[in-house]
Motif scaffolding. Structure first.
Motif, short mmCIF file in Angstrom:
data_model
loop_
_atom_site.label_atom_id
_atom_site.label_comp_id
_atom_site.label_asym_id
_atom_site.label_seq_id
_atom_site.Cartn_x
_atom_site.Cartn_y
_atom_site.Cartn_z
N PHE A 324 0.84 -1.20 0.00
CA PHE A 324 0.00 0.00 0.00
C PHE A 324 0.88 1.25 0.00
O PHE A 324 1.89 1.32 0.69
CB PHE A 324 -0.89 -0.02 1.24
CG PHE A 324 -1.81 1.17 1.38
CD1 PHE A 324 -2.98 1.24 0.67
CD2 PHE A 324 -1.48 2.21 2.24
CE1 PHE A 324 -3.83 2.33 0.82
CE2 PHE A 324 -2.32 3.30 2.39
CZ PHE A 324 -3.50 3.36 1.67
N ALA A 325 0.48 2.24 -0.78
CA ALA A 325 1.26 3.47 -0.86
C ALA A 325 0.35 4.62 -1.28
O ALA A 325 -0.73 4.42 -1.85
CB ALA A 325 2.41 3.32 -1.86
N VAL A 326 0.80 5.83 -1.01
CA VAL A 326 0.11 7.03 -1.46
C VAL A 326 1.02 7.76 -2.43
O VAL A 326 2.21 7.46 -2.54
CB VAL A 326 -0.26 7.94 -0.26
CG1 VAL A 326 -1.25 7.24 0.65
CG2 VAL A 326 1.00 8.34 0.52
N GLY A 327 0.43 8.72 -3.14
CA GLY A 327 1.22 9.51 -4.07
C GLY A 327 1.45 8.85 -5.41
O GLY A 327 2.47 9.09 -6.06
N VAL A 328 0.50 7.97 -5.83
CA VAL A 328 0.61 7.33 -7.14
C VAL A 328 -0.58 7.76 -8.00
O VAL A 328 -1.64 8.12 -7.47
CB VAL A 328 0.64 5.78 -7.02
CG1 VAL A 328 1.78 5.34 -6.12
CG2 VAL A 328 -0.68 5.25 -6.51
N PRO A 329 -0.45 7.71 -9.32
CA PRO A 329 -1.57 8.11 -10.17
C PRO A 329 -2.78 7.21 -9.97
O PRO A 329 -2.66 5.99 -9.86
CB PRO A 329 -1.00 7.95 -11.59
CG PRO A 329 0.48 8.08 -11.42
CD PRO A 329 0.78 7.45 -10.10
N LEU A 330 -3.97 7.80 -9.93
CA LEU A 330 -5.19 7.01 -9.89
C LEU A 330 -5.26 6.15 -11.15
O LEU A 330 -5.00 6.63 -12.25
CB LEU A 330 -6.41 7.92 -9.80
CG LEU A 330 -6.53 8.80 -8.55
CD1 LEU A 330 -7.87 9.53 -8.55
CD2 LEU A 330 -6.38 7.97 -7.27
N GLY A 331 -5.60 4.91 -10.98
CA GLY A 331 -5.61 3.96 -12.09
C GLY A 331 -4.58 2.87 -11.95
O GLY A 331 -4.63 1.87 -12.68
N PHE A 332 -3.63 3.03 -11.02
CA PHE A 332 -2.61 2.00 -10.82
C PHE A 332 -3.22 0.65 -10.41
O PHE A 332 -2.80 -0.40 -10.89
CB PHE A 332 -1.61 2.45 -9.74
CG PHE A 332 -0.37 3.11 -10.27
CD1 PHE A 332 -0.39 3.81 -11.46
CD2 PHE A 332 0.82 3.04 -9.56
CE1 PHE A 332 0.76 4.42 -11.95
CE2 PHE A 332 1.98 3.65 -10.04
CZ PHE A 332 1.95 4.34 -11.23
N ASP A 333 -4.20 0.68 -9.49
CA ASP A 333 -4.77 -0.59 -9.04
C ASP A 333 -5.46 -1.32 -10.18
O ASP A 333 -5.35 -2.55 -10.29
CB ASP A 333 -5.77 -0.34 -7.90
CG ASP A 333 -5.10 -0.34 -6.52
OD1 ASP A 333 -4.13 -1.10 -6.33
OD2 ASP A 333 -5.54 0.42 -5.65
#
Length: 426
Positions: A324-333
């Motif tokens: 789990f991480a923050v600060g990534v582009p939406l859509g990575f999952d």
């Protein structure tokens, strides 16, 4: 403790049997003796006997013998990644294991044994004793280990003797796995810091995190669905969107983001000069093309796949938050879910074709307002999101493949770098 001669291997990886035996010896420390063959040491008595599933050659699970209700509960599995055939097979085994014939059924299908013994008259504190104190109930544990890899860590299931699951326990037994266990504890703390679970996705709560002897323990509440669906083919895009925005979102150019700082730091951290040079070239090319592109950044699970989730009615139960991480582009999952599903079901050629067509971050079901639920944020470039996701995955695999334990990842790392080369050159 008597040592069992472990099978020789052509490489320096532990076999699954070695890993399982080593784990049992940590959970039942000296003067206990754990062995998969041979007579008991003199004056020892057996305190636990495990059936090795599926067999001694590649045991993935150690199941306490003589506990039919525990066996019945263990055969039930709720992961969305199971095929229909696997679901029916597990359901049938669970029903059989819970009957009067349960012990004989387990003996027939899993005849290989691992025994734990202790010297007569000498008490030994085991992991079962420790968890019993933590959870306030008598506990039996099943012990699971995965295939050889750098992040392989034991996972225990703590059950009452009558088969009620009290907790799942992740065990850090090496520097790598200890950091992963601590990282997941921190990630879950961050997830729950935002308040109650959302409407669409739920993570496990931490019941305990601490040290026991040389081990790092993360004790998690069990998340077992009350309304199980045998199959549900749709991708949980709306749940992905909910998780992505749980801790808030920001919008900024790619080259000013945390995820891209990690991408730049990836190549210098690699010991393979050819791999480092190839990844550095990819990072530089992507930055020239998309560095000034504004994207929307939020959170991602980091390993959202069908086998790390279960549907409970319309809510997703999601586990394994160690990435789990923050600060990534939406859509990575969504990109990760689609890529890993394609790789498991159809292989690398089909997955590469889907990536080349830009389908890892495109084509999601649309919400009522027209936006793509779980996909890229409105106004974001799907191609940029897909390429940045693949760069992050290649960086992660390249770093994880450097230790000896990471050897199984090296072929997949090479495939990812080759795929990225083709995408950025195009």
């Amino acid at each position: 403790m008597s040592e069992l001669p472990w099978p020789a291997t052509e490489d320096r990886h532990q076999t699954t049997l070695e890993a399982l035996l080593e784990t049992i010896r940590l959970l039942w420390p000296a003067p206990a003796c754990s062995r998969a063959e041979g007579p008991l040491p003199q004056d020892h008595r057996v305190v636990r006997e495990y059936a090795l599933l599926p067999d001694r050659r590649q045991p993935r699970l150690a199941l306490p013998v003589g506990t039919p209700r525990v066996a019945a509960e263990l055969f039930r599995k709720y992961s969305q990644g199971l095929s229909r055939r696997e679901r029916y097979s597990r359901a049938a085994m669970a029903r059989l294991a819970g009957t009067r014939l349960g012990n004989s059924a387990v003996a027939r299908f899993a005849p290989d044994r691992l025994t734990v013994s202790v010297p007569a008259g000498r008490p030994v504190e085991s992991i079962e004793d420790h968890l019993s104190q933590l959870l306030g109930s008598d506990v039996l544990v099943t012990v699971g280990v995965g295939p050889p890899r750098a992040n392989r860590k034991p996972i225990l299931r703590a059950l009452t003797p009558d088969g009620r699951t009290l907790a799942f326990v992740k065990v850090g037994s090496s520097p790598v796995t200890t950091e992963l266990v601590r990282g997941e504890a921190e990630a879950l703390g961050l997830y729950w810091s935002a308040g109650p679970a959302g409407q669409l996705v739920r993570a496990p709560r931490v019941l305990h995190h601490g040290r026991w002897r040389s081990l790092e323990l993360l004790v998690l509440e069990p998340m077992l669905p009350g309304h199980t669906r045998w199959s549900r083919p749709d991708v949980p895009t709306a749940a992905m969107a909910e998780l992505g925005g749980r801790l808030g979102t920001t919008r900024r150019p790619l080259d000013r983001s945390l995820v891209w700082e990690g991408a730049r730091a990836g190549p210098p951290a690699l010991t393979d000069p050819d791999q480092a040079a190839a990844l550095a070239r990819i990072v530089a090319t992507v930055e020239r093309r998309f560095g000034s592109t504004p994207l929307t950044f939020g959170a991602w699970h980091g390993d959202w796949t069908p086998w790390n989730m279960a549907w409970d009615d319309d809510q997703v139960l999601l586990w394994d938050f160690e990435r789990f991480a923050v600060g990534v582009p939406l859509g990575f999952d969504l990109a990760h879910y689609r890529l890993q599903s394609m790789l498991r079901s159809y292989g690398e050629a089909a997955a590469a074709e889907r990536a080349r067509a830009g389908l890892l971050t495109g084509g999601a079901a649309r919400g009522s307002a027209g936006e793509a639920a779980g996909d890229c944020a409105p106004g974001d470039d799907p191609e940029a999101v897909q390429v940045v996701y693949l760069v992050e995955l290649a960086r992660r695999y390249a770093v994880a493949s450097q230790p000896v334990e990471g050897t199984p990842l090296r072929a997949r790392t090479a495939w990812l770098i080759a795929l990225l080369r083709g995408l950025v050159d195009r």
